[in-house]
Structures are given as C-alpha cells and as structure tokens.
Design an enzyme around this catalytic site. Sequence first.
Site, PDB file in Angstrom:
ATOM      1  N   ARG A  70       0.860  -1.183   0.000  1.00 44.42           N
ATOM      2  CA  ARG A  70       0.000   0.000   0.000  1.00 44.42           C
ATOM      3  C   ARG A  70       0.896   1.232   0.000  1.00 44.42           C
ATOM      4  O   ARG A  70       2.080   1.157   0.353  1.00 44.42           O
ATOM      5  CB  ARG A  70      -0.903   0.016   1.226  1.00 44.42           C
ATOM      6  CG  ARG A  70      -1.845  -1.181   1.334  1.00 44.42           C
ATOM      7  CD  ARG A  70      -2.673  -1.098   2.608  1.00 44.42           C
ATOM      8  NE  ARG A  70      -3.608  -2.220   2.725  1.00 44.42           N
ATOM      9  CZ  ARG A  70      -3.320  -3.378   3.309  1.00 44.42           C
ATOM     10  NH1 ARG A  70      -2.109  -3.563   3.847  1.00 44.42           N
ATOM     11  NH2 ARG A  70      -4.221  -4.336   3.384  1.00 44.42           N
ATOM     12  N   LYS A  95      -3.415  -1.769   8.486  1.00 43.71           N
ATOM     13  CA  LYS A  95      -4.779  -2.295   8.553  1.00 43.71           C
ATOM     14  C   LYS A  95      -4.826  -3.659   9.249  1.00 43.71           C
ATOM     15  O   LYS A  95      -5.534  -4.579   8.818  1.00 43.71           O
ATOM     16  CB  LYS A  95      -5.400  -2.398   7.148  1.00 43.71           C
ATOM     17  CG  LYS A  95      -5.606  -1.049   6.476  1.00 43.71           C
ATOM     18  CD  LYS A  95      -6.406  -1.184   5.202  1.00 43.71           C
ATOM     19  CE  LYS A  95      -6.720   0.189   4.602  1.00 43.71           C
ATOM     20  NZ  LYS A  95      -7.527   0.080   3.363  1.00 43.71           N
ATOM     21  N   HIS A 158      -2.938   2.109  -5.746  1.00 38.89           N
ATOM     22  CA  HIS A 158      -3.402   0.815  -5.238  1.00 38.89           C
ATOM     23  C   HIS A 158      -3.545  -0.216  -6.352  1.00 38.89           C
ATOM     24  O   HIS A 158      -3.627  -1.420  -6.074  1.00 38.89           O
ATOM     25  CB  HIS A 158      -4.738   0.981  -4.508  1.00 38.89           C
ATOM     26  CG  HIS A 158      -4.960  -0.054  -3.441  1.00 38.89           C
ATOM     27  ND1 HIS A 158      -4.215  -0.119  -2.286  1.00 38.89           N
ATOM     28  CD2 HIS A 158      -5.835  -1.088  -3.374  1.00 38.89           C
ATOM     29  CE1 HIS A 158      -4.627  -1.131  -1.542  1.00 38.89           C
ATOM     30  NE2 HIS A 158      -5.597  -1.747  -2.179  1.00 38.89           N
ATOM     31  N   ARG A 161      -0.786  -2.806  -6.109  1.00 34.93           N
ATOM     32  CA  ARG A 161      -1.008  -3.902  -5.145  1.00 34.93           C
ATOM     33  C   ARG A 161      -1.918  -4.964  -5.761  1.00 34.93           C
ATOM     34  O   ARG A 161      -1.648  -6.166  -5.657  1.00 34.93           O
ATOM     35  CB  ARG A 161      -1.617  -3.344  -3.870  1.00 34.93           C
ATOM     36  CG  ARG A 161      -1.977  -4.402  -2.829  1.00 34.93           C
ATOM     37  CD  ARG A 161      -2.346  -3.759  -1.500  1.00 34.93           C
ATOM     38  NE  ARG A 161      -3.019  -4.669  -0.593  1.00 34.93           N
ATOM     39  CZ  ARG A 161      -2.401  -5.548   0.204  1.00 34.93           C
ATOM     40  NH1 ARG A 161      -1.079  -5.627   0.184  1.00 34.93           N
ATOM     41  NH2 ARG A 161      -3.084  -6.330   1.014  1.00 34.93           N
ATOM     42  N   HIS A 184      -2.883 -10.319   4.162  1.00 41.36           N
ATOM     43  CA  HIS A 184      -4.306 -10.317   4.479  1.00 41.36           C
ATOM     44  C   HIS A 184      -4.567 -11.109   5.759  1.00 41.36           C
ATOM     45  O   HIS A 184      -4.152 -12.268   5.865  1.00 41.36           O
ATOM     46  CB  HIS A 184      -5.124 -10.949   3.344  1.00 41.36           C
ATOM     47  CG  HIS A 184      -5.191 -10.097   2.129  1.00 41.36           C
ATOM     48  ND1 HIS A 184      -5.329 -10.624   0.864  1.00 41.36           N
ATOM     49  CD2 HIS A 184      -5.157  -8.747   1.972  1.00 41.36           C
ATOM     50  CE1 HIS A 184      -5.366  -9.641  -0.023  1.00 41.36           C
ATOM     51  NE2 HIS A 184      -5.258  -8.500   0.631  1.00 41.36           N
ATOM     52  N   TYR A 193      -8.429 -12.573  -6.022  1.00 44.56           N
ATOM     53  CA  TYR A 193      -7.383 -12.741  -7.036  1.00 44.56           C
ATOM     54  C   TYR A 193      -7.434 -14.132  -7.657  1.00 44.56           C
ATOM     55  O   TYR A 193      -7.347 -14.271  -8.883  1.00 44.56           O
ATOM     56  CB  TYR A 193      -6.006 -12.491  -6.414  1.00 44.56           C
ATOM     57  CG  TYR A 193      -5.867 -11.122  -5.800  1.00 44.56           C
ATOM     58  CD1 TYR A 193      -5.929  -9.977  -6.593  1.00 44.56           C
ATOM     59  CD2 TYR A 193      -5.694 -10.961  -4.435  1.00 44.56           C
ATOM     60  CE1 TYR A 193      -5.813  -8.719  -6.030  1.00 44.56           C
ATOM     61  CE2 TYR A 193      -5.573  -9.706  -3.857  1.00 44.56           C
ATOM     62  CZ  TYR A 193      -5.643  -8.587  -4.663  1.00 44.56           C
ATOM     63  OH  TYR A 193      -5.544  -7.332  -4.099  1.00 44.56           O
TER      64      TYR A 193
END
Length: 207
Positions: A70, A95, A158, A161, A184, A193
């Site tokens: 990010r 995050k 973004h 990414r 994640h 994805y």
Amino acid sequence: MILPRRRKSAPNAVSGKVRPPTRRTNRETRTREFLAPDEIDRLLEAVGAGTRYGARDRTLLLLMYRHGLRVSEAITLRWDQVDLKAGHLYVQRLKNGVPSTHPLRGPELRALKQLRRDWPGSPYLFISERGADDRQQCAQMVTRAGVQAKFAFPVHPHMLRHACGFKLANEGHDTRSLQHYLGHKNIAHTVRYTDMAPDRFKGFWKD
C-alpha cells in the site's frame, strides 16, 4: 390530536443555485482496478522520465508492485527493514495486516543499492528535499506516469497492489501463500485474485 405532517419544501428552482456534479465512481472511469504485467512495464518506463527523481520513483513503484505494498507501507519503508546482503525485505503491514519477510530479487537489489548511493543519510528509503515522501506526492506521481504511458484510463497507486495479487494468482500460487504474501488477515480478501485467475477455466473447451 394528531397534527398533520409538515411537507418538505421543494427546492427553489428560481434561486439560480446549481448543484455541484456528483463524483463519478471508479467503475465509471475504470473497467478494472489492476494493471497487467506489460502495463506495469510501461508504467515503470514512463515514471519520472526526464526528472532527477526517475530512478527513485521507479524503485518505489517496483517495490509496490512486487511486494503488494500500500502507499503508506511503501513511503514509510526504512533501511532497517532491508537486508541487502541476505536479499530480504521485512514488510510491516497496515490495517491489522500480517507482517512477513519477502525475498528481494536482482532488479530490486540493484535498484535499492543505487537508491542508497543517491540518497544517503536518511533512515527512510524514499525521500525528497522536503523529507519523506507523502501519499499525495505518490498518487500524483503515479497519475502522471499513467498519462505519460498513454493509458486510456486513470491510474492510481493501489492498482499496483492489485496487479501483484493477480500476477501471482495467474502464476498458480496457492491462495494461502498469497494471503500471507499480501498480509491479508482474512483470506476472503485474497480469494478475489484466485477467483479471477484465467487458469481456473483452462481446459473448459477442447477445440
């Protein structure tokens, strides 16, 4: 006694006030939110062309793409997160993401060594005369590079990414490994994805 509801007054059509236009959604301006590998190459070739920051900006975008960073993760990278001798990058995710250690390959190592020679004396990888880069500078730089590369759609940071996620999914890497690589916490964010990887439908038609 029940009082009648007050009617909402209609807007004054004679006042001459014009409502500002609503912002177009990303879906209206872009048909997808990622870049293909050949488009990444075009973007890297275009970024910083003819400026003194070209090598620095290319290194920034290269790391964002190859490590799925990010903007805030990229511009706050410190040299103590980089091991040039072992070829490792310690990625601290935002995050509430999961941190991990990524391998650094030849193109990244060469770019990082050059970056350290060009910008010595700072704990941060990406700086300018005004100090560490910020999110707005990065976004503007990516947008300019997209225009320079003659993309038919606007480009934002973004997308690099997402480009990383789709590239690795298309190469057949398993979802769990991809989840940890991108940091994640919830694998549901990774499935997007692998769900769109074209190899899922390989062999559907045998013409």
